[in-house]
Design an enzyme around this catalytic site. Structure first.
Site, mmCIF file in Angstrom:
data_model
loop_
_atom_site.group_PDB
_atom_site.id
_atom_site.type_symbol
_atom_site.label_atom_id
_atom_site.label_comp_id
_atom_site.label_asym_id
_atom_site.label_seq_id
_atom_site.Cartn_x
_atom_site.Cartn_y
_atom_site.Cartn_z
ATOM 1 N N SER A 132 0.827 -1.200 0.000
ATOM 2 C CA SER A 132 0.000 0.000 0.000
ATOM 3 C C SER A 132 0.859 1.247 0.000
ATOM 4 C CB SER A 132 -0.921 0.020 1.225
ATOM 5 O OG SER A 132 -1.708 1.206 1.222
ATOM 6 N N LYS A 186 -4.534 -6.812 3.667
ATOM 7 C CA LYS A 186 -4.578 -5.735 2.666
ATOM 8 C C LYS A 186 -6.013 -5.488 2.204
ATOM 9 C CE LYS A 186 -2.862 -2.724 -0.293
ATOM 10 N NZ LYS A 186 -3.832 -2.513 -1.345
ATOM 11 N N HIS A 189 -7.633 -3.492 4.904
ATOM 12 C CA HIS A 189 -7.047 -2.154 4.795
ATOM 13 C C HIS A 189 -7.821 -1.340 3.759
ATOM 14 C CE1 HIS A 189 -4.493 0.612 2.467
ATOM 15 N NE2 HIS A 189 -3.786 0.832 3.566
ATOM 16 N N ASN A 190 -8.075 -1.946 2.602
ATOM 17 C CA ASN A 190 -8.772 -1.239 1.540
ATOM 18 C C ASN A 190 -10.233 -0.974 1.886
ATOM 19 O OD1 ASN A 190 -6.314 -1.605 0.290
ATOM 20 N ND2 ASN A 190 -7.193 -2.214 -1.669
ATOM 21 N N GLU A 193 -10.184 1.952 3.982
ATOM 22 C CA GLU A 193 -9.887 3.078 3.078
ATOM 23 C C GLU A 193 -11.164 3.598 2.417
ATOM 24 O OE1 GLU A 193 -7.907 3.064 -1.264
ATOM 25 O OE2 GLU A 193 -6.572 2.342 0.328
#
Length: 468
Positions: A132, A186, A189-190, A193
């Site tokens: 990232s 990940k 995480h997104n 986001e």
């Protein structure tokens, strides 16, 4: 090829991300060899990396694999899906037991599990490593989230720790767990986001319509917030966006950008998997839905003509302070939902995730980096068994003062017809999660009434059914 001419690190896919990442590797003192089917991309990397003397590139796959030290460390930065499988199939005839393949793209975690099991049978280690930070992060220091064989990670660790972003001199990378742990982290995480971006967009809408702020004032406001408790990459770039003039006309560029947001799937995957695991992530869910709603612009425009909005009040700068508190509150709930999902996924999939370690490697380099993550790191390091971030006493002290202004601003937004589902949904999530009793007793009664689905009681153990 003589051993001294072999490269330490190999990278497949020399697009912007791949080229930047391999140059970062070379900057840190490692010899690196890039491969791309496109000879122009290979030649461009050779030219750009010539100064260091540590970067080479080729469009010949056999020469690429033969030019790497054993065990071969090969990272893929190619589009997720079939391209990853195609590269693996092409590499396999040239690899040996003990070699390592790292997928650095946004691959679906179940695909990573499939690839890891397939390659394990052939004696080859496979890592899913989320990267990232975008193109700039790849060049200057990303946050890296690797998952796979703990034993094989020893061969990747020196390189990853050298190229990763640093927070207070600590690298923003850590071994996260077996199998698809890295790609799963990940993915979440997104998802976070998505929620943070949507919350910022809704706050912008409120500041425009209730606060009456123009672009210059919005830029100044977000810039000031970025110097306080909302300090984060997304708030910082938002302040820059409002200052960007339109290169093709007059005024600010942001006012000429069509209000249709696209997506690549990671937010949707997060939402779907949270449903599978039974973990509520409404702030993440609605942020995905809002991108979908945004794509339906023709329908939205027709409906707007049918349903007039309530009149807006006179602009009042008092809303700026309330907006800061509301955004801060929503940031906390978005992180809380994401961390809760990671905790449950770790149990379900055997990832052995350490939430404090995850928050720690998100403190710099990645898109969701924020000052809050230092506090989140501390909360989970002090209480690794914490069920939900909202139960941390330190975070309770942060949340309580933000509740009144959040309720006031959300109420005003709803009253005046401003779409703020992430801000409002985050508040409803908090209210539900902090309610010892919810009206779902009635839902259970309804289910038993029409489907004999049974219910439990508050006053005795057992399962019951009533002939209503």
């Amino acid at each position: 090829m003589p051993e001294r001419d072999l490269s330490t690190f190999g990278l497949v896919g020399l697009g912007v991300m791949g080229r930047n990442f391999i140059l970062n590797v070379a900057d840190k003192g490692f010899t690196a060899l890039g491969y791309d089917l496109d000879p122009e991309k290979a030649a461009a990397l050779e030219k750009e990396g010539a100064a260091s003397g540590r970067v080479r590139a080729t469009d010949n796959l056999e020469a690429f694999v033969g030019g790497l030290e054993r065990p071969r460390r090969i990272m893929l930065l190619v589009p997720a899906g079939k391209p990853v499988d195609a590269v693996i199939d092409a590499l396999l005839p040239h690899l040996e037991a003990g070699d390592i393949i790292v997928d650095g793209g946004n691959s679906f975690y179940k695909d990573t599990d499939r690839r890891e099991a397939f390659l394990k049978e052939k004696g080859i280690h496979f890592f899913g490593a989320g990267v990232s930070g975008g193109a700039e992060g790849a060049r200057r220091g990303p946050s890296i989230m690797p998952g796979g064989s703990r034993e094989a990670y020893a061969h990747l660790k020196p390189i990853f720790e050298a190229v990763a972003a640093r927070y207070q001199n600590e690298p923003c990378v850590a071994y996260l767990g077996p199998k698809s742990a890295g790609n799963y982290v990940k993915m979440v995480h997104n998802g976070i986001e998505y929620a943070l971006m949507q919350a910022i967009a809704e706050t912008y809408d409120l500041l425009k319509h209730l606060g009456g702020l123009d672009n210059a004032q919005l830029a100044a406001t977000f810039s000031r917030w970025n110097e306080g408790r909302l300090q984060s990459f997304l708030v910082e770039i938002t302040s820059h966006i409002f200052r960007q003039p339109d290169p093709l006309g007059s005024g600010a560029l942001v006012d000429r950008i069509l209000d249709k947001a696209k997506q690549k799937g990671t937010g949707k995957w997060t939402s779907q998997n949270a449903m599978d695991l039974g973990i509520p992530v409404p702030s993440l869910d609605i942020s995905v839905s809002m991108r979908q709603i945004s794509a339906l612009k023709p329908i939205r425009e027709k409906a707007e003509g049918m349903y007039p909005k309530p009149a807006l009040p006179a602009a009042d700068l008092q809303w700026v302070e309330a907006a800061e508190a509301t955004l801060y509150f929503t940031f906390i709930t978005a992180y809380a939902q994401g961390m809760h999902l990671l905790s449950e996924a770790s149990k379900a999939y055997g990832y052995e995730l350490e939430l404090g370690e995850i928050a720690k490697i998100w403190r710099a380099g990645c898109i969701i980096r924020a000052a809050l993550l230092a506090d989140i790191t501390g909360a989970y390091q002090a209480r690794p068994e914490l069920d939900n971030l909202l139960l941390d006493p330190g975070f309770a002290e942060k949340v309580r003062p933000a509740l009144e202004p959040t309720r006031r601003l959300v109420s005003a937004g709803i009253q005046h017809g401003i779409a703020i589902p992430t801000l409002a949904g985050s508040l409803s999530y908090f209210d539900a999660m902090s309610s010892g009793r919810l009206p779902l007793n009635l839902v259970q009664a309804q289910r038993d009434y029409f489907g004999a689905h049974t219910y439990e009681r508050t006053d005795r153990e057992g399962t019951f059914h009533t002939e209503w």
